[in-house]
Scaffold this motif. Structure first.
Motif, PDB file in Angstrom:
ATOM      1  N   ALA A   1       0.956  -1.174  -0.211  1.00 32.57           N
ATOM      2  CA  ALA A   1      -0.062   0.023  -0.097  1.00 32.57           C
ATOM      3  C   ALA A   1       0.552   1.393   0.013  1.00 32.57           C
ATOM      4  O   ALA A   1       1.903   0.513   0.263  1.00 32.57           O
ATOM      5  N   GLU A   2       0.205   2.158   0.242  1.00 30.49           N
ATOM      6  CA  GLU A   2       1.302   3.545  -0.358  1.00 30.49           C
ATOM      7  C   GLU A   2       0.664   4.220   0.569  1.00 30.49           C
ATOM      8  O   GLU A   2      -0.395   4.615   1.473  1.00 30.49           O
ATOM      9  N   VAL A   3       2.007   5.064   1.143  1.00 28.84           N
ATOM     10  CA  VAL A   3       2.236   6.156   2.243  1.00 28.84           C
ATOM     11  C   VAL A   3       0.936   7.207   1.668  1.00 28.84           C
ATOM     12  O   VAL A   3       1.448   7.997   1.168  1.00 28.84           O
ATOM     13  N   HIS A   4      -0.145   7.508   2.633  1.00 30.08           N
ATOM     14  CA  HIS A   4      -0.645   8.422   2.989  1.00 30.08           C
ATOM     15  C   HIS A   4      -0.385   9.952   4.113  1.00 30.08           C
ATOM     16  O   HIS A   4      -0.500  10.884   3.719  1.00 30.08           O
ATOM     17  N   HIS A   5      -0.740   8.873   5.168  1.00 32.64           N
ATOM     18  CA  HIS A   5       0.115  10.084   5.773  1.00 32.64           C
ATOM     19  C   HIS A   5       1.163   9.768   6.662  1.00 32.64           C
ATOM     20  O   HIS A   5       0.493   7.783   7.469  1.00 32.64           O
ATOM     21  N   ILE A   6       1.426  10.447   7.748  1.00 29.82           N
ATOM     22  CA  ILE A   6       2.727   9.787   8.274  1.00 29.82           C
ATOM     23  C   ILE A   6       2.960  10.682  10.261  1.00 29.82           C
ATOM     24  O   ILE A   6       2.853  11.785   9.538  1.00 29.82           O
ATOM     25  N   ARG A   7       1.996   9.682  10.459  1.00 29.91           N
ATOM     26  CA  ARG A   7       2.403  10.362  11.974  1.00 29.91           C
ATOM     27  C   ARG A   7       3.313   9.956  12.878  1.00 29.91           C
ATOM     28  O   ARG A   7       4.013   9.317  12.926  1.00 29.91           O
ATOM     29  N   HIS A   8       3.157  10.820  14.516  1.00 27.27           N
ATOM     30  CA  HIS A   8       4.220   9.781  14.975  1.00 27.27           C
ATOM     31  C   HIS A   8       4.463   8.269  15.854  1.00 27.27           C
ATOM     32  O   HIS A   8       5.580   8.263  15.603  1.00 27.27           O
ATOM     33  N   ARG A   9       2.733   7.670  15.601  1.00 25.63           N
ATOM     34  CA  ARG A   9       3.185   6.737  16.206  1.00 25.63           C
ATOM     35  C   ARG A   9       2.660   5.813  15.461  1.00 25.63           C
ATOM     36  O   ARG A   9       2.467   4.171  15.725  1.00 25.63           O
TER      37      ARG A   9
ATOM     38  N   LEU B   1      -0.154   1.169  10.358  1.00 27.75           N
ATOM     39  CA  LEU B   1       1.626   0.530  10.398  1.00 27.75           C
ATOM     40  C   LEU B   1       1.980   1.524  11.319  1.00 27.75           C
ATOM     41  O   LEU B   1       2.995   2.541  10.916  1.00 27.75           O
ATOM     42  N   PRO B   2       2.184   0.503  13.186  1.00 35.73           N
ATOM     43  CA  PRO B   2       2.404   1.425  13.769  1.00 35.73           C
ATOM     44  C   PRO B   2       3.455   1.159  14.138  1.00 35.73           C
ATOM     45  O   PRO B   2       4.641   0.570  13.306  1.00 35.73           O
ATOM     46  N   LYS B   3       4.253   2.005  14.718  1.00 37.49           N
ATOM     47  CA  LYS B   3       5.418   2.572  14.568  1.00 37.49           C
ATOM     48  C   LYS B   3       6.378   1.269  15.467  1.00 37.49           C
ATOM     49  O   LYS B   3       7.455   0.803  15.021  1.00 37.49           O
ATOM     50  N   ASP B   4       6.172   0.215  16.485  1.00 39.01           N
ATOM     51  CA  ASP B   4       5.908  -0.577  17.258  1.00 39.01           C
ATOM     52  C   ASP B   4       5.933  -2.192  15.983  1.00 39.01           C
ATOM     53  O   ASP B   4       6.683  -3.102  16.348  1.00 39.01           O
ATOM     54  N   LYS B   5       5.225  -1.544  15.036  1.00 42.31           N
ATOM     55  CA  LYS B   5       5.534  -2.753  13.616  1.00 42.31           C
ATOM     56  C   LYS B   5       6.580  -2.648  12.835  1.00 42.31           C
ATOM     57  O   LYS B   5       6.246  -2.798  11.522  1.00 42.31           O
ATOM     58  N   GLN B   6       7.155  -1.289  12.681  1.00 37.73           N
ATOM     59  CA  GLN B   6       7.983  -0.971  11.676  1.00 37.73           C
ATOM     60  C   GLN B   6      10.072  -1.226  12.101  1.00 37.73           C
ATOM     61  O   GLN B   6       9.727  -1.849  13.519  1.00 37.73           O
ATOM     62  N   ILE B   7      10.483  -1.351  11.098  1.00 39.90           N
ATOM     63  CA  ILE B   7      11.699  -1.896  11.453  1.00 39.90           C
ATOM     64  C   ILE B   7      12.042  -0.119  11.567  1.00 39.90           C
ATOM     65  O   ILE B   7      12.060   0.083  10.829  1.00 39.90           O
ATOM     66  N   PRO B   8      13.332  -0.908  12.625  1.00 40.92           N
ATOM     67  CA  PRO B   8      13.686   0.459  13.602  1.00 40.92           C
ATOM     68  C   PRO B   8      14.568   1.987  12.744  1.00 40.92           C
ATOM     69  O   PRO B   8      13.799   3.328  12.425  1.00 40.92           O
ATOM     70  N   SER B   9      14.998   0.642  10.777  1.00 41.33           N
ATOM     71  CA  SER B   9      15.515   2.210   9.870  1.00 41.33           C
ATOM     72  C   SER B   9      14.433   2.775   9.002  1.00 41.33           C
ATOM     73  O   SER B   9      15.202   3.068   8.551  1.00 41.33           O
ATOM     74  N   ASP B  10      13.356   2.677   9.389  1.00 41.96           N
ATOM     75  CA  ASP B  10      12.061   2.292   8.219  1.00 41.96           C
ATOM     76  C   ASP B  10      12.134   3.960   8.329  1.00 41.96           C
ATOM     77  O   ASP B  10      11.607   4.613   9.411  1.00 41.96           O
TER      78      ASP B  10
END
Length: 410
Positions: A143-151, A165-174
């Motif tokens: 899917a395509e990034v639509h909006h970037i939030r803090h969490r 895509l929550p922050k804790d479900k991302q790879i730290p270097s993402d």
């Protein structure tokens, strides 16, 4: 407004929402029955006739003819005089069917009908989206990034469905920008109220397993099986693979010539270090392979406590533990055993913690991070090597070495 005209005005939602005509008619009947209950108290004596092909709808109220002055339930009974206004030959006890025009419901009810219809169609859409994505749980999705939030990062797919895509479900270097395409697995789908919450993960071990399926043909075809995946997202992963065909080298096939096959997966995961290991039912051999690149001298396995003591030459200990303890932690997760590392000749050694009265705890912790937890293990290295391998200053390292050497002086 006639019934047919109103239905036609409602049917504009069909094209907007991609809802089929029959489903729309079913929703219409439910909406109208709710309106009838509100208006007349009950809809049990009403017939709603829907023609899906024409989009036509008729509402008929069925009542019983009673003598004038004896009407007790106006919704279910009609006086003889009123009945004969519809048909002059009605008699007491007969059933009367009378068409109800929408105008009789009143303007406010018609507006409420429309709003209720919108709500039901949204609910129908959300249910379909929930079912669609529930079937995709555990699968890779883009899917395509639509909006970037803090969490969290909010993604939209080609159909406009929102994926979180929550922050804790991302790879730290993402690091994402608006418009970037993002791959991950659909980890969970839940209905919150009437709206589906679709959660994507790039940190889940299953994402790495599915990448193997996508990128390595033998895994996709079932010639190679991924037995287990453990990972510290963005840092290190271990993947146990097996093949039922002895002619296939599962590790070689997954890694490729000079890492050519696995390179795309490593890049997708932010340069995560991936160890691919040959799975075996031989537990001792599997633990040995899991601790790679360290070479194991011997081991003692306790199957009841799920612990194993591994004996290593001193120079192999830091390899077994790995940077930040990642290697030994993942080896334990992969094999299902708690791994304790012992050094050859450790009986003549002294645990570093025994020096806590002379060496501060945070300094001892720094040495533990690189797998050095005894006096002799530190004394095997010179000052320059220890400075490079730790975050300690040269003067601090020299002082530690001085203290440790005194322990072994006669």
């Amino acid at each position: 407004m006639e019934n047919l005209a109103l239905i036609d005005s409602f049917s504009e939602f069909k094209d907007d929402k991609l809802i089929d005509r029959v489903t729309l008619m079913a929703i219409l009947e439910e909406v109208f029955r709710n309106a009838l209950k509100k208006k007349f108290g009950s809809d049990d004596n009403f017939d709603i006739i829907i023609n899906p092909d024409k989009g036509d709808l008729e509402i008929w109220r069925n009542r019983v003819v009673v003598a004038d002055g004896e009407v007790e339930e106006p919704n279910e009974e009609i006086s003889l005089t009123e009945a004969r206004k519809i048909e002059p030959d009605f008699e007491i006890g007969e059933d009367v069917s009378e068409e109800v025009k929408l105008a009789q419901l009143g303007r406010r009810s018609i507006l409420a009908l429309r709003q209720n219809l919108i709500s039901k169609i949204h609910e129908h859409d959300n249910t379909n989206i929930y079912k669609q994505f529930k079937e995709l749980e555990g699968e890779i999705y883009t899917a395509e990034v639509h909006h970037i939030r803090h969490r969290a990062v909010i993604l939209l797919d080609d159909e406009g469905n929102e994926i979180i895509l929550p922050k804790d479900k991302q790879i730290p270097s993402d690091f994402f920008r608006k418009g970037d395409n993002v791959r991950g697995i659909i980890e969970s789908v839940e209905l919150k109220g009437n709206k589906p919450a679709i959660i994507m993960s790039r940190a889940n071990p299953l994402f790495l397993e599915k990448l193997f399926e996508q990128e390595i043909p033998e895994v996709f075809d079932g010639l190679i099986t991924v037995k287990k995946v453990v990972r510290i997202p963005g840092e290190k992963a271990k993947v146990a693979v097996d093949s039922y065909d002895d002619r296939i080298d599962p590790v070689g096939a997954c890694v490729g010539m000079k890492g050519s096959r696995i390179h795309g997966i490593v890049r997708e995961l932010g340069n995560e270090n991936i160890d691919v290991i040959n799975y075996t039912n031989n537990l001792q051999l599997f633990i040995t392979r899991a601790l790679s690149p360290a070479k194991v001298t011997s081991m003692n396995i306790n199957e009841e406590t799920k612990r194993v003591e591994v004996l290593l030459r001193p120079e192999e200990v830091s390899k077994a533990i790995g940077r930040g303890g990642h290697n030994i932690r993942l080896a334990g997760q992969l094999t299902g055993y708690e791994i304790d590392v012992l050094r050859e000749g450790a009986e003549e050694d002294v645990e570093l913690k025994e020096f806590s009265d002379e060496i501060e705890d945070w300094i001892i912790a720094e040495f533990h991070k690189i797998g050095l937890d005894t006096a002799k293990s530190i004394l095997e290295y010179d000052v320059e090597d220890l400075v490079k391998r730790t975050d300690l200053e040269e003067e601090t390292v020299k002082e530690v070495i001085r203290i440790l050497k005194e322990e072994f002086e006669e």
